[in-house]
Design an enzyme around this catalytic site. Sequence first.
Site, PDB file in Angstrom:
ATOM      1  N   GLU A   1      -2.126   0.151  13.523  1.00 27.88           N
ATOM      2  CA  GLU A   1      -3.321   0.491  12.746  1.00 27.88           C
ATOM      3  C   GLU A   1      -4.594   0.189  13.527  1.00 27.88           C
ATOM      4  O   GLU A   1      -5.574   0.929  13.454  1.00 27.88           O
ATOM      5  CB  GLU A   1      -3.326  -0.292  11.438  1.00 27.88           C
ATOM      6  CG  GLU A   1      -4.494   0.006  10.528  1.00 27.88           C
ATOM      7  CD  GLU A   1      -4.363  -0.661   9.170  1.00 27.88           C
ATOM      8  OE1 GLU A   1      -5.105  -0.276   8.251  1.00 27.88           O
ATOM      9  OE2 GLU A   1      -3.502  -1.567   9.015  1.00 27.88           O
TER      10      GLU A   1
ATOM     11  N   GLU B   1       0.854  -1.185   0.000  1.00 23.99           N
ATOM     12  CA  GLU B   1       0.000   0.000   0.000  1.00 23.99           C
ATOM     13  C   GLU B   1       0.890   1.234   0.000  1.00 23.99           C
ATOM     14  O   GLU B   1       1.159   1.792  -1.036  1.00 23.99           O
ATOM     15  CB  GLU B   1      -0.931  -0.048   1.221  1.00 23.99           C
ATOM     16  CG  GLU B   1      -2.168   0.814   1.057  1.00 23.99           C
ATOM     17  CD  GLU B   1      -3.265   0.427   2.033  1.00 23.99           C
ATOM     18  OE1 GLU B   1      -4.131   1.262   2.270  1.00 23.99           O
ATOM     19  OE2 GLU B   1      -3.245  -0.710   2.576  1.00 23.99           O
TER      20      GLU B   1
END
Length: 947
Positions: free
Chosen positions: A720, A445
């Site tokens: 996260e 990502e």
Amino acid sequence: MRIKNLKTNRITNPLGFDLGRPRLSYVAYDTNAAKQTAAQIQVALDEEFTNSVFDSGKSTEIDSLAFELPITLESYTRYYWRVTVWADNGDEAVSNAAWFETAKLAEYWDAKWITPDFDKEIHPVLTKEFDLSKEVVSARAYVCGLGLYEMEINGVKAGDEYLTPNFNAYDKWLQYQTYDITNLVRVGQNSVEVSLGNGLYKGRFGFEGGENEIYGDQYAFLCEIVINHADGTTSKISSDDSWKARTSQILFSGIYDGEIFDANAKDATTYDVKELDLGYDRLKARLSLPVVIKEKLKPIEVIKTPAGETVLDMGQNMVGWVQFKTNATKGSEIVLQYGELLQEGNFYQDNLRTAKAEFRYISNGEESVVRPHFTFYGFRYVKVSGWSGELNKEDFTGCVLYSDMDQTGSIETSNPLVNKLFLNALWGQKGNFLDIPTDCPQRDERMGWTGDAQVFSGTAAFNMDTYAFFSKYGYDLAQEQSSQDGMVPMVVPMATVKGGGSSAWGEAATVIPWNVYLHYGDKAILEQQFDSMKGWVDFIKRADEASGSKRLWTSGFHFGDWLALDGEDPNSPMGGTETAFISSAYYCYSSMLVAKAAKVLGKEEVSEEYEQLSNEIRNAIRAEYFTSNGRLALNNQTALVVALFIDLVPDEHRKRLSNDLRERLKKDKNHLKTGFVGTPYLCRVLSENGNNDLAYTLLLNKDYPSWLYAVTMGATTIWERWNSVLPDGKISGTDMNSLNHYAYGSIVEWMYRNVAGINPVEKQPGFRHVRLAPQPDYRLKYAKATLDSAAGLYESHWELNENGKLTFKFVIPFNATATVELPDADVENVQMNGKSLSEAGVSASQNGKKVQVELHSGTWEFEYIPEVDYIKYYSTHMPLSELAANDEVKNVLAETVPHAAALPEEMITNLGHQSLRELSHMPFMPISAEVLDNLDSKLEKIKVVVQ
């Protein structure tokens, strides 16, 4: 008095940047003076300032935060500048010279875009040899290479930066870099070698595994080398079809998958190059700060895993790469694989999804120092395979790579876990501020998600000087937005993610520039971004009007309170707060920020228009979501927090909503359930609305979900997810689980603003004036913060001693002022620098429970016994879990209310957030008021000991 931090556009000595109208800033310090009375800025073409191009004269109008230089810049020119400052006590100082150097500006490019004339999959090295017969005075190279490039002159790397030409929307604009290569060229024969890699330009990149050739399908290179000789003549070497190419020793490069380097693959065969028609319209002098090696780390341990692997532990989740020294035998292959954590003691990469994150080196038998060139990794652990003999950790060095920003802030408290949390957030910023603010640096990502950048931007600006970094990101955002009819993409650059328009994510367009303006006091960021700010609100307004002009934003896709813990569907990451409420709230907020920005820029009519729009939205939200008595229809943490932060609740009902938030937290066992939207504001709202104790409770919770849970689990960056790793050490999932995701690190802004009390003031931004309003809590013995702000160095330090006395120390820099707010104080009882406030001769007043003092620059110390006892003793009003955690208290409970002391651990876990008095009404634990009062008389003798 001395002068430091001379910056142009908040960059130290910028070379080849697009500076627009240069803005000069500086900081004066080391003086007993309070104010700058005048300053003089001089600009010249030489360090001796004999060839002057500008002299302001002694002026009272020069602002050290940003002086716009009123000259027309010439291309290829280095300008030297210095400042003289006069102070109100007669002090005077002259700075050393700083400089900035322009690039080509509007000069025509003689150079041609070239590409190697062989298979586009083969990594090339482009070469050029040239002779110089005359003495060199200066030499510059103006370069752009696609996807990524590194240039060597006579075998020496040009510049100290990596991953050029950086990451941006290549279809909209291309940055070229300027290198000072004066010391690299020589009289006689010279050679240029440029290696090219894929990068996100033509390599695999993007969401859901990514795509190849997003922006282009061929390597491309553009270069002009301009050499000035002692006799006044100039030589120019430009890229064209006279250059040659050979195949690189880099066999593969990719942002996600790493690099393969074969030291044996040195092929002297040369190939022709051909010209490409990429044009010059997109070319622009750089905006990106250099990406450099900011720190170096040594492995702390070599681990032999249960699976028989050899793994380096760097001791820190970091971003960059490992450089190593080897003399491996010819043909042997050394493989480095990068990962964030171990599982069952073994190396692990599954949470990287499809990213291989490896480096393969094939030795030529010579002793070499080896590193990758066109990739980077997010990692703590490195698995080493193919190493011959015993591995020595001293042969390995972790190179920490991020944009060249100065660290400006620091925080320290009496609690080591809190200190680690601060460092984890700081490391999250280091790892994810690599030219763009990425969401994560390790998996497939690594994209510039706008929502993550927005929620962290305030913290980021406290931690580091982010003006230039966010200026570049804002420019890129506006470029992408311009082709989307005002819509802000989910990620910038967009790459493969073509959607956008989500609330909180799109607010990157308004919140980031406003935060940058607040922190640095330079309205140039608002001038640059104003059309983008307004364009975003206009996009929302059109969506509103298409839905009937309800002044609510009820259409489109929204991420909601991303990764919150209160959603009805446990498998959904979107949280439990109604997305239309969140989107409408941000509609209101962004409209107000546009109004404020317009006012700063002197656009009064626009300011009034968007302020009215914001008020209309606020009224519509109140009509839709609030009862006449002030109850919010959405009873969850994020909704209540957003309503209070964005000032959606009517003033007369603010206290009611603050109490409702307190009750909501009690129902949630005094643990957070917020996601990306609620978390950044949660503790700030609590502290600023009478619930400071709860803010500290949330900070200091150590069990899931909490900030310190990750710290207790050994995290060295921000995760996260609140439970990225489970208590047994196992990762909670692999689909979307980064261990270096800075969004929840936004708690650090509360630590600066509310724990340490350092708050910028909108009417005097750039920390020219601050509100120093620390909010201590007995669970910390002390807290201190420093902030090397745009106006100078602030310090804020408070301490609570054994007797309950509060002491504060504040340092306010030269030419700045502060409003100090002392909590729970009586103006008659406060001592300042050993005197009463009336004797000290300062402006002081009682403002409710606070004492307010107006101060100028200097060092100021206060002490007093607060009107509220900050030393806490146990009582029946405290949560049962806190009572049960103290052995002495448990003995008292066993004597007085044995049935309460005998409650099983599971019940304490489930009910422990409630006080004994609240639980006394429960049928399983009746306790009379008389017994409770008797118990309090015993408990009040036991002091709460802060760990």
